[in-house]
Scaffold this active site. Sequence first.
Site, PDB file in Angstrom:
ATOM      1  N   SER A 133       0.852  -1.194   0.000  1.00  0.00           N
ATOM      2  CA  SER A 133       0.000   0.000   0.000  1.00  0.00           C
ATOM      3  C   SER A 133       0.882   1.236   0.000  1.00  0.00           C
ATOM      4  CB  SER A 133      -0.886  -0.007   1.249  1.00  0.00           C
ATOM      5  OG  SER A 133      -1.511   1.247   1.445  1.00  0.00           O
ATOM      6  N   TYR A 146      -1.338  -0.702  10.617  1.00  0.00           N
ATOM      7  CA  TYR A 146      -1.611  -1.058   9.224  1.00  0.00           C
ATOM      8  C   TYR A 146      -0.444  -0.644   8.323  1.00  0.00           C
ATOM      9  CZ  TYR A 146      -3.558  -1.088   4.546  1.00  0.00           C
ATOM     10  OH  TYR A 146      -3.752  -1.315   3.210  1.00  0.00           O
TER      11      TYR A 146
END
Length: 247
Positions: A133, A146
């Site tokens: 990501s 995350y």
Amino acid sequence: MKTVLITGATAGIGAASARAFAHAGWRVIGTGRRADRLRDLQEELGAYFLPLSVDMQDRAGLESLAKLEGEWSGVDCLINNAGLAPPMADLQDSEWDKLQTVIDTNVTGLVALTRALLPKLIASQGSIINLSSVAATYPYKGGAVYGATKAFVRQFSLMLRNDLAGTGVRVTSIEPGMAETEFTLVRNGGDQAASDALYDGIDPMTPEDLAETILWVASRPPHLNINALELMPTRQNWAGFATNRKA
């Protein structure tokens, strides 16, 4: 005929990738927790889609994927797509159980499955595509765990290339920005309004955008490795530095 194994094939980028690869003539092994959605995808894609209900936190289940026989025994491409994020919260305000689930899924499960499938991928001189990501590179408030898991995925991809030097196996880290999937809906505890507000006016990427990119990477000639690929919608960019002024 080549075979791809896609984790998290029940929705979003994983389901779109299953469709893209199947339509391109690949056999597709799709895994996920929601068996009903996998069966629906099998009905759509036919005999060249194998649905397997496996949780990324189940190490034995993941390792069993390396023991498939017959026409499904080989693996030419592994797409480590399955992943999730805890609710947005500063670490001091977060719930440990939710953080543990994210770490076990995004990091531990990914490594366990990759390690188990390496003998097959080396035999086929295949490819590994890991979904990281932009959060691996650009920090934001409330995303410490995350973002850290996705930074792990990115660095794991780059380091794994060293371990696989000379085997012919290619490794790529795909690093998307805002893509409208169930990811945000799940992160917001099913709050559809919050998810819709996040993407309003952004023209976010779609699962199909990412699936086409993943298929393109997997289809490059064997002498070419895409190390890392970062994608964002045009209307998204990285924020400036934050400041906290004293009273």
